[in-house]
Design a protein around this motif. Structure first.
Motif, PDB file in Angstrom:
ATOM      1  N   GLY A  58     -36.031 -25.853  21.459  1.00 17.33           N
ATOM      2  CA  GLY A  58     -35.217 -24.706  21.868  1.00 17.33           C
ATOM      3  C   GLY A  58     -34.385 -24.147  20.726  1.00 17.33           C
ATOM      4  N   SER A  62     -34.766 -20.414  19.076  1.00 16.80           N
ATOM      5  CA  SER A  62     -33.582 -19.547  18.963  1.00 16.80           C
ATOM      6  C   SER A  62     -33.414 -19.012  17.542  1.00 16.80           C
ATOM      7  N   GLU A  63     -33.656 -19.845  16.540  1.00 19.19           N
ATOM      8  CA  GLU A  63     -33.564 -19.400  15.144  1.00 19.19           C
ATOM      9  C   GLU A  63     -34.549 -18.275  14.870  1.00 19.19           C
ATOM     10  N   GLU A  65     -35.881 -16.230  17.092  1.00 16.70           N
ATOM     11  CA  GLU A  65     -35.463 -15.042  17.837  1.00 16.70           C
ATOM     12  C   GLU A  65     -34.339 -14.313  17.103  1.00 16.70           C
ATOM     13  N   GLU A  66     -33.438 -15.051  16.479  1.00 17.43           N
ATOM     14  CA  GLU A  66     -32.367 -14.436  15.708  1.00 17.43           C
ATOM     15  C   GLU A  66     -32.898 -13.657  14.509  1.00 17.43           C
TER      16      GLU A  66
END
Length: 126
Positions: A58, A62-63, A65-66
């Protein structure tokens, strides 16, 4: 070609990395593989990072997506993988539908679905 699958796998098409990763494919290779090798695998179309637990996976997603990757999207109200895909080793299908990925019957390897728009060939690059 194919990529080997391990415990938990985050897979991204290299053509998407070229467009979205800061510095493109070359920078991604430097960041994750480097000169001494690293925790990533790739063939000429897919890049794979692994994790040993869902929390680590996860955080990794997230990294990305950033950085601007749209890993998941909804189509007619149904979630599916878009710029990335998660699959566990030994599973015969990703955790959500993924139109660009083909998984071997034993769930231990995967490859780009021939003819998909994300398909690329590194040997054509200069």
């Amino acid at each position: 070609m194919t990529i080997a699958l391990e415990f938990l796998n985050f897979i991204v098409p290299i053509s998407v990395i070229e467009r979205k990763y800061p510095g493109g494919w070359e920078q991604c290779r430097t960041d994750y593989i480097g000169e001494a090798g690293g925790p990533a695998w790739h063939d000429d179309q897919l890049f794979r990072l692994g994790a040993m637990d869902p929390l680590s996976m996860g955080l990794m997603v997230s990294e990305w997506e950033e950085m601007g990757f749209q890993i998941e999207r909804k189509v007619k109200g149904e979630s599916r993988w878009n710029h990335g895909c998660i699959i566990g080793a030994g599973e015969c299908a990703p955790t959500l539908p993924c139109v660009w990925l083909t998984v071997a019957g034993d769930g231990m390897s995967a490859w780009m679905k021939p003819g998909h728009p994300y398909e690329t060939n590194l040997s054509k690059r200069s």
